[in-house]
Design an enzyme around this catalytic site. Structure first.
Site, short mmCIF file in Angstrom:
data_model
loop_
_atom_site.label_atom_id
_atom_site.label_comp_id
_atom_site.label_asym_id
_atom_site.label_seq_id
_atom_site.Cartn_x
_atom_site.Cartn_y
_atom_site.Cartn_z
N LYS B 79 -8.60 8.23 -1.80
CA LYS B 79 -7.75 7.58 -0.72
C LYS B 79 -6.16 7.37 -1.45
CE LYS B 79 -7.54 3.40 2.23
NZ LYS B 79 -8.39 2.44 2.79
N SER B 154 -8.99 1.78 7.63
CA SER B 154 -8.01 2.40 7.28
C SER B 154 -8.21 3.90 6.54
CB SER B 154 -7.10 1.78 6.45
OG SER B 154 -7.78 1.20 5.21
N SER B 178 -12.88 -0.75 6.19
CA SER B 178 -11.95 0.41 6.02
C SER B 178 -12.81 1.52 5.66
CB SER B 178 -10.85 0.03 5.26
OG SER B 178 -9.80 -0.61 6.16
#
Lengths: 497, 496
Positions: B79, B154, B178
């Site tokens: 990420k 996210s 997330s």
């Protein structure tokens, strides 16, 4: 604040109508801790290195970095707290949020509602006790240098930032508003500085800003108890500035109040050259720092064993050292020479010389006046004791002793040898009597004046005759003995009339 | 080589044994990214050079006879809020565009040390604030199951990368769901570990007291392996748990064998009603039955405080974010917009650099912390956390794990939740675990009527990862087959 009335009488600002105003001062002192590394990272804590060389992701506040608390900083903070008779409490770090370019994260990690040290006191040499509200840990900011515009950020052409100082551990020591005179304020800072150095917590140098003092000053009619509106004075670069700034600020506030105006609560900056305080930002429109507990750190709760170890490792504090030295030397605790000796760290030398048999009063006098701090390490206390013994035996005059001591310090040789070499054998009294008689015979007018003149005249002539004797004996005569002999000759002359 | 290299475990075994090279595995994945990457837009940055160097190093180690580690040659997606030394780390924000950290996050160091090969930095909602990856400054990621739908967020880029076969495993971060919510929407496994089990050092902070890094994988055992690599104490993170990290292998094996004998599972009543789609509820019921079939005891239980979770979260997370994101002021790094004064420069930089959702949360958080409002908002929200922990503790007195939907819906179309409060509801099932600091994971369990994957969530108490993975592995074994995402790259396998 029990001695309030006594101390208030000591400093009063007089108003135009003869009104009398008292001042109330509280001090906030920031000190940089003498740790090897910063508060939350492993960067060196060093003053004066090339800018931005002692930095890492954490003290630069880079995204993703996290703080790790320096155990030694906690230890030193506890030392400060215990030396100030504070209680050590479980504490929590908080974030103080505001934007400023010298602050890498745009928040400062500090202790807010749960500080590590609370409720202490500091006794000043004159006996005044100043309460300590708290002494908490926080991180220092970087240092801005503003180019152009008079060195202020608002008008600068550009600014340079050095983050070497960012994250250096600080303890902020907040006094209660117990200070009533500029002298007490100065004494408080001097005493605190000495204490911090003595316990090894900080080098506490105001000129290097490793010790920074802000003063909260307010005034009120003498004899009243309600606190007036205070101003916080910053930019105090020396103990002298502190006293001047308080005096100026108190006068300014009294003048305002006497003309029917009010004091605005604000931060003011001391202008050393102008000898005045100038307004900074107004605290009435104070920033909201939006404090909340720092989620990247865990609470600090030193256990009893750690606290006990801190207490056990505390050295004897300056106040106690002064009391012990004063008592031994037969002086009052508040004596200036005692304070100076302790401040210079020469009390251990004095005690050692006393232990070696030196007369305490004479030893302290020599240490106070005749031992340069930088040379003290080379002085053998036993030789100082020997010197004092020669002096008290009458073998050396005070003046001679001083000369011999300087040479003992320089050469390390025994005082008796030096005295002998210099011919500092005290003159025997019969030889001295002959010399005095010759001088009296050579100065009949002055002698007549000495015998019959008033005290003032005789005092002057005592100096004259003593000077003549010293000249004739090349300084080897003991002034006290000369005085005695002159007195005896006068008595004889009067008796013979 | 005939076995398909369809899991991290299979790849690592093949690379360690020398039957396939890390470079071959990597090139196959890079080919998949080249062919399908643009359609999915999972990556902000594909780390071709770094990946090739890492794969070559793994191959060299194997050639020397050294063990490259448990993730030998396994491609991993990271990420883009995890710091990677010398590699752009943007948080999908314009304000950090072009910033290259001078250091690796602890988790990045650990996966590299375990032999993993980093293929790229994945897209996210800006600074991890969002549930759809639509709030990325660089455009949204598309769901490999339906390119007109969001991958969740996210960590949408990481979830989509794994679902699309660009990497068998990925790392994400989970502040309010997330990891788990996009895992559910993309049909992969996603784990939020116990707070403090995995170091946050090098994770760009959103809400420090809630953020936790965790794995994405196609299988429960891969997720367990990856968690095993990244978990464990880190002296650089003061909130890192000193002695954690148990071996999850036996628990996963027991679950896979369908052994849940004696395991007590509570279905959270408050998360099994209004606002949860029928498709999701149907799969949750099926999952509960599968647990009973495996010998577990299932009952409904109540955790009353979860109903306050969303409100508390949207005070605490923005409050911490308002402080964490203050540092993006244009002074030291990232983008700067000039101004006449320092203050104007900061204003202009932040105005231009942050997207609307980030600004919204900074303002919310600033307000919540303001003098005079602190007690009513932030203070009260913190008390909800205490309440949440208490209510969970009561439930865990009777149950080993809890079961709930991961997300109220399957993947939704772009723009379907433009109204912020509606979007915020996407995390209603996941937020309670973050507030409590507990572990939770999402496991794919069947599909809805339109063929989109559904995830179910297994929640456990602090450091209850072992029993959580056991139940997850059993659910995985019992789950209906849904196949591969239609827009995924072709499977890697039969390389030799």
């Amino acid at each position: 604040m029990s001695d309030q009335s006594a101390t208030e009488a000591a400093y009063v600002v007089e108003g135009s109508e003869g009104d009398r105003w008292a001042i109330v001062v509280g001090l906030e002192v920031h000190v940089e801790l003498a740790t090897a590394t910063k508060l939350f990272c492993a960067c060196p804590n060093v003053f004066g290195d090339e800018p931005n060389t002692n930095v890492c992701p954490t003290c630069l506040g880079l995204p993703g970095s996290l703080p790790v608390l320096n155990r030694n900083a906690v230890e030193l903070a506890m030392r400060i707290g215990r030396a100030l008779r504070c209680t050590v409490e479980p504490s929590v770090f908080a974030r103080k949020n505001y934007f400023y370019p010298d602050m890498p994260k745009d928040y400062q990690v500090s202790q807010y509602d749960k500080p590590i040290n609370v409720d202490g006191e500091l006794a000043l040499p004159d006996g005044t006790v100043v309460g300590i509200e708290r002494a908490h840990l926080e991180e220092d900011t970087g240092k801005n240098t503003h180019a152009g515009g008079g060195g202020r950020i608002h008008d600068a052409d550009y600014s340079l930032i050095d983050y070497n100082r960012a994250g250096v551990p600080l303890v902020e020591i907040v006094s209660r508003p117990d200070i009533r005179t500029p002298d007490q304020a100065r004494a408080y800072v001097a005493e605190l500085r000495q204490l911090l150095v003595a316990i090894g917590a900080s080098d506490a140098r105001m000129e290097e800003a490793s010790m920074r003092v802000d003063a909260n000053v307010s005034v009120r009619p003498e004899g009243t108890t309600e606190l007036g509106t205070r101003c916080e004075i910053k930019n105090l670069n020396s103990i002298r500035s502190l006293g001047r700034a308080i005096e100026y600020e108190a006068r300014r506030q009294v003048d305002l109040l006497e003309t029917g105006e009010r004091v605005r609560q604000e931060t003011r900056h001391w202008d050393e050259d102008g000898g005045r305080t100038r307004p900074g930002r107004s605290k009435e429109e104070a920033e909201d720092y939006r404090y909340f507990d720092e989620p990247d750190l865990v609470p600090v709760a030193p256990d009893e064993a750690w606290q006990a170890a801190v207490d056990a490792n505390l050295p004897e504090l300056p106040a106690s050292r002064r009391a012990r030295l004063a008592e031994r030397a037969g002086r009052p605790t508040t004596d200036g020479g005692v304070a100076l000796t302790v401040e210079r760290d020469l009390d251990a030398l004095a005690h050692a010389a006393m232990d070696a048999g030196g007369d305490p009063a004479r030893v302290l006098t020599h240490v106070e006046h005749n031992v340069p701090v930088e040379a003290a390490g080379g002085l053998d206390p036993a030789q100082l004791a020997d010197l004092v013994r020669l002096e008290l035996d009458g073998a050396l005059t005070a003046t001679q002793a001083k000369t011999v001591l300087a040479e003992v310090i320089a050469s390390g040789r025994p005082p008796a040898d030096i005295a002998a070499e210099r011919g500092f054998e005290a003159m025997d009294t019969s030889a001295l009597e002959g010399t005095i008689d010759e001088i009296i015979a050579a100065n009949p007018t002055e002698w007549d004046d000495y015998v019959h003149g008033d005290d003032a005249r005789r005092g002057k002539l005592t100096g004259f005759f003593t000077g003549q004797v010293m000249k004739a004996t090349k300084g080897q005569a003991d002034g006290k003995v000369v005085n005695q002999l002159l007195g005896a000759r006068r008595a004889a002359a009067l008796a013979g009339e | 080589m005939s076995d398909p290299l369809d899991s991290a475990r299979a790849i690592a075994a093949a690379v360690r044994s020398g039957s396939v090279s890390a470079t071959e595995v990597l090139e196959a994945h890079l080919a998949g990214i080249a062919a399908h990457g643009d359609a999915i837009a999972a990556f902000n940055h594909v780390m071709v050079d770094e990946a090739r160097a890492a794969a070559a190093a793994v191959d060299a180690a194997v050639a020397r006879g050294d063990d490259p580690g448990p993730l030998a040659g396994v491609p991993i997606a990271l990420k883009d809020n995890l710091c990677t030394r010398g590699v752009p780390t943007t948080c999908s924000s314009k304000i950090l565009e072009g910033w290259r950290p001078p250091y690796d996050a602890t988790v990045v160091q650990r996966v590299l040390a375990a032999g993993a090969v980093p293929v790229g930095k994945t897209n996210l909602d800006e600074f991890a604030m969002g549930s759809s990856t639509e709030h990325s400054a660089f455009g949204p990621t598309r769901n490999p199951w339906d390119l007109e739908r969001v991958p969740g967020g996210s960590s949408g880029g990481s979830a989509a990368a794994v679902a699309a076969g660009f990497a068998p495993i990925a790392l994400g971060s989970d502040t309010g769901g997330s990891i788990r919510q996009p895992a559910s929407l993309c049909g992969v496994v996603g784990v939020k570990p116990t707070y403090g089990l995995v170091s946050r050092y090098g994770l760009v902070a959103f809400a420090s007291s809630l953020d936790q890094i965790g794995p994405f994988a196609t299988t429960v055992s891969d997720a367990a392996d990856l968690l095993g690599v990244i978990a464990g104490h880190d002296p650089l993170d003061s909130t890192s748990i000193p002695d954690a990290a148990a071996d999850l292998g036996p628990a996963v094996a027991a679950g896979r064998n369908g052994d849940l004998a004696g395991v007590r599972v509570g279905v959270i009543a408050e998360l099994d009603g209004d606002g949860i789609d029928a498709d999701v509820r149907a799969q949750l019921d099926a999952a509960a039955r599968a647990i009973e079939d495996a010998g577990g005891h299932v009952a409904t239980t109540s955790v009353p405080a979860v109903t306050y979770g969303l409100s508390a979260y949207y005070l605490i997370a923005p409050a911490e974010a308002s402080s964490n994101l203050a540092r993006y002021d244009g002074v030291r790094y990232g983008n700067r917009v000039e101004g006449a004064t320092t203050g104007e420069m900061m204003d202009a930089t932040r105005t231009a650099g942050f997207g609307d959702e980030v600004k919204r949360r900074i303002m919310l958080g600033t307000y919540a912390l303001s003098a005079g409002y602190y007690d009513a908002y932030y203070g009260k929200a913190q008390r909800v956390r205490t309440l949440m922990q208490r209510d969970f503790a009561e439930a865990y007195a009777s149950f080993d794990v809890l079961l709930a939907p991961t997300a109220p819906t399957v993947a939704f179309p772009f723009g379907a939740k433009d109204d912020p409060p509606t979007m915020y509801l996407s995390d209603v099932c996941t937020i309670p675990s973050n507030l409590a600091g507990h572990p939770a994971m999402s496991v794919p369990f069947g599909a809805g009527q339109d063929g989109l994957p559904v995830g179910v969530q297994v929640l456990a108490p602090t450091l209850g990862e072992s029993v959580m993975f056991r139940v997850a592995a059993a659910l995985e074994a019992a789950a209906p087959l849904v196949g591969r995402a239609p827009h995924a790259a072709p499977p890697i396998g039969g390389v030799r």
